[in-house]
Design a protein around this motif. Structure first.
Motif, PDB file in Angstrom:
ATOM      1  N   ILE A 237       0.837  -1.205   0.000  1.00 20.32           N
ATOM      2  CA  ILE A 237       0.000   0.000   0.000  1.00 20.32           C
ATOM      3  C   ILE A 237       0.874   1.258   0.000  1.00 20.32           C
ATOM      4  N   LYS A 238       1.901   1.247   0.814  1.00 16.99           N
ATOM      5  CA  LYS A 238       2.765   2.430   0.923  1.00 16.99           C
ATOM      6  C   LYS A 238       3.577   2.661  -0.353  1.00 16.99           C
ATOM      7  N   ILE A 239       4.057   1.557  -0.928  1.00 17.22           N
ATOM      8  CA  ILE A 239       4.878   1.716  -2.140  1.00 17.22           C
ATOM      9  C   ILE A 239       4.003   2.207  -3.307  1.00 17.22           C
ATOM     10  N   SER A 240       2.747   1.769  -3.340  1.00 16.25           N
ATOM     11  CA  SER A 240       1.827   2.249  -4.380  1.00 16.25           C
ATOM     12  C   SER A 240       1.621   3.747  -4.244  1.00 16.25           C
ATOM     13  N   HIS A 241       1.484   4.180  -3.005  1.00 10.56           N
ATOM     14  CA  HIS A 241       1.279   5.610  -2.792  1.00 10.56           C
ATOM     15  C   HIS A 241       2.509   6.408  -3.232  1.00 10.56           C
ATOM     16  N   SER A 242       3.690   5.890  -2.917  1.00 10.73           N
ATOM     17  CA  SER A 242       4.900   6.613  -3.322  1.00 10.73           C
ATOM     18  C   SER A 242       4.975   6.680  -4.851  1.00 10.73           C
ATOM     19  N   PHE A 243       4.553   5.606  -5.498  1.00 10.25           N
ATOM     20  CA  PHE A 243       4.506   5.614  -6.967  1.00 10.25           C
ATOM     21  C   PHE A 243       3.532   6.677  -7.466  1.00 10.25           C
ATOM     22  N   ASN A 244       2.359   6.757  -6.842  1.00  7.98           N
ATOM     23  CA  ASN A 244       1.359   7.756  -7.246  1.00  7.98           C
ATOM     24  C   ASN A 244       1.890   9.177  -7.101  1.00  7.98           C
ATOM     25  N   ILE A 245       2.668   9.409  -6.049  1.00  3.09           N
ATOM     26  CA  ILE A 245       3.244  10.743  -5.852  1.00  3.09           C
ATOM     27  C   ILE A 245       4.233  11.051  -6.978  1.00  3.09           C
ATOM     28  N   LEU A 246       5.111  10.087  -7.255  1.00  2.35           N
ATOM     29  CA  LEU A 246       6.116  10.303  -8.308  1.00  2.35           C
ATOM     30  C   LEU A 246       5.449  10.521  -9.664  1.00  2.35           C
ATOM     31  N   ASP A 247       4.370   9.779  -9.907  1.00  2.00           N
ATOM     32  CA  ASP A 247       3.636   9.893 -11.161  1.00  2.00           C
ATOM     33  C   ASP A 247       3.047  11.300 -11.294  1.00  2.00           C
ATOM     34  N   ALA A 248       2.422  11.778 -10.213  1.00  2.00           N
ATOM     35  CA  ALA A 248       1.830  13.121 -10.235  1.00  2.00           C
ATOM     36  C   ALA A 248       2.920  14.188 -10.386  1.00  2.00           C
ATOM     37  N   ARG A 249       4.034  13.942  -9.765  1.00  2.00           N
ATOM     38  CA  ARG A 249       5.142  14.904  -9.802  1.00  2.00           C
ATOM     39  C   ARG A 249       5.740  15.007 -11.199  1.00  2.00           C
ATOM     40  N   GLY A 250       5.381  14.022 -12.065  1.00  2.00           N
ATOM     41  CA  GLY A 250       5.825  14.052 -13.461  1.00  2.00           C
ATOM     42  C   GLY A 250       7.301  13.755 -13.631  1.00  2.00           C
ATOM     43  N   VAL A 251       7.856  12.921 -12.745  1.00  2.00           N
ATOM     44  CA  VAL A 251       9.299  12.664 -12.829  1.00  2.00           C
ATOM     45  C   VAL A 251       9.622  11.249 -13.288  1.00  2.00           C
ATOM     46  N   ILE A 252       8.592  10.527 -13.743  1.00  2.00           N
ATOM     47  CA  ILE A 252       8.911   9.202 -14.287  1.00  2.00           C
ATOM     48  C   ILE A 252       8.507   9.132 -15.752  1.00  2.00           C
ATOM     49  N   SER A 253       9.410   8.579 -16.561  1.00  2.00           N
ATOM     50  CA  SER A 253       9.131   8.476 -17.998  1.00  2.00           C
ATOM     51  C   SER A 253       8.131   7.340 -18.214  1.00  2.00           C
ATOM     52  N   PRO A 254       7.476   7.353 -19.369  1.00  2.00           N
ATOM     53  CA  PRO A 254       6.476   6.311 -19.604  1.00  2.00           C
ATOM     54  C   PRO A 254       7.024   4.886 -19.441  1.00  2.00           C
ATOM     55  N   SER A 255       8.263   4.663 -19.909  1.00  2.00           N
ATOM     56  CA  SER A 255       8.773   3.289 -19.814  1.00  2.00           C
ATOM     57  C   SER A 255       9.112   2.940 -18.360  1.00  2.00           C
ATOM     58  N   GLU A 256       9.674   3.921 -17.649  1.00  2.00           N
ATOM     59  CA  GLU A 256       9.967   3.724 -16.235  1.00  2.00           C
ATOM     60  C   GLU A 256       8.676   3.421 -15.476  1.00  2.00           C
ATOM     61  N   ARG A 257       7.653   4.163 -15.862  1.00  2.00           N
ATOM     62  CA  ARG A 257       6.341   4.017 -15.234  1.00  2.00           C
ATOM     63  C   ARG A 257       5.847   2.582 -15.359  1.00  2.00           C
TER      64      ARG A 257
END
Lengths: 280, 692
Positions: A237-257
């Motif tokens: 649950i926590k790691i998913s949330h951290s992913f959601n933050i990074l995604d919103a922050r726009g710092v992960i490329s589509p392939s990284e995502r």
């Protein structure tokens, strides 16, 4: 009907139908499905009937509190029935009537929409429920969770509480929903929306959260090895949330995502597998 | 004779699967009745979101009786030398519970066999339905099936079975309640309804808000929709696929006309229509000159009288979506498209193939190359300006939102260019450059858009193929086949001419220079493109693959011209099959002879022995320049007419001249003559490739 009364009304309704009235999970989740009362309990053979409301956090939906229909934190009401009774759709419609929606005067429809969560390795068959064109509920028969075929099948009903409240109270903005006689939804959460939008979009430290993601990933793997399933799932649950933050922050490329999603999915599947082996 | 009504009652089925499922239910019953030799007059089928059903008219109570002959052991194994039955025969008869008199002896390929005459049929139809019903239900196809705990897979849970034989319930061995009851429309009370007679079925359902016939519902939706729009001087903007979906979303064909504030008409038409159609399934209303009116039509599952309350809800949902669009558009257009170009570097096009920015840069170079070597003309400056801006909409909120407007990729850039006051031509190019997106899609009009479209598609094809990406069966996640067919379609429809080999070579070098890991060589890519082109011409244009093959083996490397050449041959093949085949046979003979020996090509008339040699040479020399010129001028039909003139001399030559004579000089000379003939034909194509 006030917002708090809608929750109360649904609690009463589902309590009478044999559900335990459960509580939200005490960590940020993207949907009520993440609550172990859904994700873990629909695994294995044991029956399970429960209902709870769940605050859900979706950083990418942040609009600084300026969009009347989109917010980064909102409330779902979740019903989980394992196995579902044959007349589950009728019971659900009854719950709408119970909220004061006379369905014969409206256009209530079950419109095909098969739910899927890539991160949870989960999918189901079902509908979104329309009330005069407004999507008020997601209704799903889970087929797989964590990559595992379910038997018995669990039915998940997820009410969008704000949507229903707006309909019942005839409001055009989430922020105008009356929580009770004096307090509006916006009185409580407008600041949240504004500040968290700012945080997720601009301030959140990418290094911190990327680091958190990596460290947490290792931690979960360790926990799975030690068969500490509840802490491991808490980590998912926590790691998913951290992913959601990074995604919103726009710092992960589509392939990284895509890679990160696959990694979370792998963890969720491992946890599900272990849970069945140990408690299923 | 009886009438039989069978209904599978379900939770709401996927709208686009209903029609086919209902048809398949009918076909399954038809097949069973035919196999089992049970007579019936006809089967009607019905389909709504909550049921698929059939009515069989005048169904026979029993199977026909018939005799089936079953092959048994060979005679010499069944009987001993004295003609007495042996153990083998006894066992065979036992299996079918028969006596010796029930057998006959038949001869097959000089061998005698015992055949048993078994009486078959005569079983009750009801018993057969009971036996087969489970199988029938399992065989109804759906794109996706689910489990819900009854040990059967179906698109959605089955909740009841209505099974009525005239006026009696026909009980069936299924894990669902089987009765003479069905359900009405949920919004009309959702009552259990008893059907007493088969023929009452449609009528009683109608009284309860269910129009069971798919066709009737579809036609009613369309006609009511047209009528309601006429009242405000408009017409519904609806395609068949949406009409099908709407038919599958309701049991009652309720139509209401809704409005939205005129201020939203300022939004681009595509955005308004997408907001209506993609999620809400509303139908836009347009005026006679095709402009959007501030109305839409909605199909509801309830009576029109209830429309007043429902209408308000439907309108509000649309307004919220349009508000979203307006919000994005205002925010997005604050940033000039030019300022978005840099950000394209950060967006990956396809993993391993660089960024969108890189792709646009390649498109620029290919476009420039096409300006030089193709028949497309365009303003280079304008072209570059436009290419810089394509795909900049990928960085906008409208597209990044990931919701319904994402499908407007391409159109958004053009609309924003309009708002930002870009020149008319740029706006048009941005709108058109992606066209056609698939076979039979709209086509670009401006020359620049055509150039970009061709360059972009070729780059996609070349880049994907270079990484080793393959279309396997129905698996093609990146839509390579769609892109190939869109390109072929565009080249043919707009008569675009260029040497594909050169462009692929150019494109391949571009990819190589960008340090992209290439796993396939350019020859392979070219071969694959030609292979797909053959398939395309065969599948879409009805031209035989071997004819295309023959033309591709000719000198042309221009896809459009290959099509034009092949088209002529196909026409002749169909119209003058005999003459065409003679030409092919002649060419095959020529090819088979000349491939065996090398020649020095000079024909020496002094070495001729027969008149046919002289005639052939004369004719070849006469035709050669004309045919070549016609081919150069792309008058392929006329060129082929010239080649046809060689048929007779060739045939006569082969009838009277023996090429492989012992005299090496004469032999060589004859081979040289044939080589000359071959060359003339080869300019058009390799005719030996055509199969007869």
């Amino acid at each position: 009907m006030y917002f708090q009364d809608i929750i109360q009304n649904l609690n009463d309704f589902w309590k009478k139908r044999g559900c335990i009235i459960f509580v939200p999970y005490n960590s940020e989740v993207g949907a009520g499905t993440f609550n172990p009362a859904t994700f873990l309990r629909c695994l294995g053979k044991k029956t399970w009937k429960c209902a709870y409301f769940e605050p859900t956090r979706r950083p990418k939906d942040g609009r600084y509190g300026e969009n009347p229909n989109r917010v980064l934190q909102y409330f779902q009401y979740q019903v989980v029935l394992k196995p579902p009774p044959d007349n589950i759709q009728e019971i659900y419609l009854e719950s709408l009537e119970n909220l004061g929606i006379k369905i014969q005067d409206h256009d209530v429809r079950f419109v095909e929409d098969d739910w899927e969560s890539e991160t949870l390795g989960a999918w189901g068959i079902g509908w979104e429920v329309w009330l005069d064109g407004l999507e008020i509920t997601q209704f799903t028969y889970f087929q797989q969770i964590g990559g595992i075929d379910l038997d018995p099948i669990t039915c998940e009903i997820t009410y969008g509480l704000e949507r229903i409240a707006m309909f019942l109270q005839n409001k055009k903005s989430i922020f105008d929903i009356e929580w009770n006689k004096e307090i509006k939804w916006g009185d409580i959460y407008k600041i949240n929306e504004k500040e968290f939008s700012e945080y997720y979009y601009h301030i959140a430290n990418p290094e911190l959260w990327k680091n958190f993601f990596e460290k947490m990933y290792e931690e979960i793997i360790k926990l799975i090895e030690k068969e500490l399933i509840m802490p491991a799932y808490d980590g998912v649950i926590k790691i998913s949330h951290s992913f959601n933050i990074l995604d919103a922050r726009g710092v992960i490329s589509p392939s990284e995502r895509q890679i990160m999603i696959q990694r979370i999915r792998k963890l969720a599947s491992m946890v599900a597998q272990k849970y069945i082996e140990k408690y299923g | 004779m009886a009438d039989f009504l069978f209904e599978i009652g379900t939770e709401e089925l996927p709208p686009l699967a209903i029609k086919n499922a209902s048809l398949k239910l009918k076909e399954e019953f038809e097949n069973i009745f035919k196999q089992e030799k049970i007579d019936f007059e006809k089967i009607e089928n019905f389909g709504t979101p909550r049921r698929i059903s059939i009515i069989v008219k005048n169904l026979s109570e029993k199977q026909k009786e018939y005799i089936e002959e079953i092959k048994g052991p060979p005679y010499h194994i069944a009987f001993d030398e004295n003609g007495n039955p042996k153990e083998v025969l006894r066992k065979f008869l036992e299996t079918y519970k028969l006596k010796e008199e029930d057998t006959i002896i038949k001869e097959e390929k000089n061998r005698k066999y015992v055949y048993a005459k078994v009486k078959k049929g005569g079983r009750e139809t009801k018993e057969i339905i009971k036996e087969k019903i489970s199988e029938i239900i399992k065989r109804i196809p759906f794109p996706k099936k689910m489990r819900w705990g009854k040990g059967i897979l179906f698109a959605r849970p089955i909740r009841w079975i209505l099974s009525l034989w005239d006026n009696e319930i026909l009980n069936l061995p299924l894990p669902f309640p089987v009765s003479n009851k069905t359900k009405g429309n949920r919004l009309f009370g959702n009552k259990d309804i008893e059907i007493k007679e088969v023929e009452e079925y449609e009528k009683i359902l109608k009284q309860n808000g269910v129009y069971a016939s798919w066709e009737e519902r579809r036609n009613l939706i369309l006609s009511k929709m047209k009528k309601i729009c006429e009242e405000i001087g408009g017409s519904p903007e609806i395609e068949e696929i949406q009409l099908e979906e709407l038919t599958g979303l309701v049991e009652y064909p309720g139509i209401i006309l809704c409005e939205y504030p005129k201020e939203y008409l300022k939004l681009p038409k595509e955005i308004i229509f997408t907001a209506m159609k993609s999620h809400q399934r509303y139908v836009p209303v347009i005026s006679k000159d095709k402009t959007p009116l501030p109305y839409f039509v909605a199909v509801i599952n309830n009576k029109e009288e209830k429309g007043k309350i429902i209408k308000k809800g439907l309108e509000e949902v649309l307004i919220a979506r349009l508000e979203d669009a307006k919000f994005y558009m205002e925010k997005d257009t604050e940033i000039p498209l030019e300022e978005r170009i840099e950000s394209l570097k950060e967006i990956t096009w396809i993993k391993g193939l660089g960024s969108i920015y890189d792709k646009n840069e390649r498109v620029k170079e290919i476009s420039q190359f096409l300006l030089k070597i193709s028949n497309l003309k365009g303003d280079e400056n304008l072209l570059f300006k436009a290419i810089n801006l394509i795909r900049t909409d990928l960085t906008t909120e409208m597209i990044r939102d990931g919701k319904e407007f994402t499908e407007l990729e391409g159109i958004i850039a053009s609309e924003y260019a309009k708002v930002q006051g870009k020149e008319e031509k740029i706006i048009k190019i941005l709108k058109e450059y992606r066209l056609p997106r698939f076979l039979n899609d709209e086509l670009p009009e401006t020359e620049e858009a055509k150039i970009i479209s061709v360059s972009d598609k070729i780059d996609t094809i070349c880049a994907l193929m270079s990484t080793g990406y393959k279309i396997t069966g129905s698996k093609d996640p990146l839509g390579l086949k769609r892109t190939l067919y869109a390109l072929f379609y565009l080249l043919i429809e707009k008569e675009i001419k260029f040497n594909i080999e050169k462009v692929i070579e150019f494109n391949y070098e571009l990819l190589k220079n960008k340090k992209i890991e290439l796993k396939t060589d350019k020859e392979k890519i070219l071969r694959e493109i030609f292979k797909r082109y053959e398939n395309f011409l065969e599948e879409i244009k009805g031209i035989r693959y071997d004819i295309v093959d023959a033309v591709i083996e000719g000198e042309t490397r221009d896809l459009y011209l290959i099509f034009k050449k092949a088209e002529v041959l196909q026409k002749y093949f169909e119209k003058e099959k005999e003459i065409f085949e003679k030409i092919i046979i002649g060419q095959k003979r020529v090819f088979n002879i000349i491939k065996s020996e090398k020649t020095d090509k000079e024909v020496d008339e002094n070495l001729f022995e027969k008149e046919e040699e002289e005639v052939l040479l004369k004719k070849v020399n006469e035709i050669r320049p004309i045919a070549f010129r016609k081919i150069e001028e792309e008058k392929f039909e006329e060129a082929f007419m010239e080649l046809l003139k060689l048929r007779e001399p060739i045939d006569k030559f082969f009838d009277n001249v023996f090429v492989m004579t012992d005299n090496p000089k004469i032999r060589k000379n004859r081979l040289n003559l044939l080589h000359l003939v071959w060359e003339v034909f080869k300019k058009y194509g390799d005719f030996s490739k055509v199969a007869i």
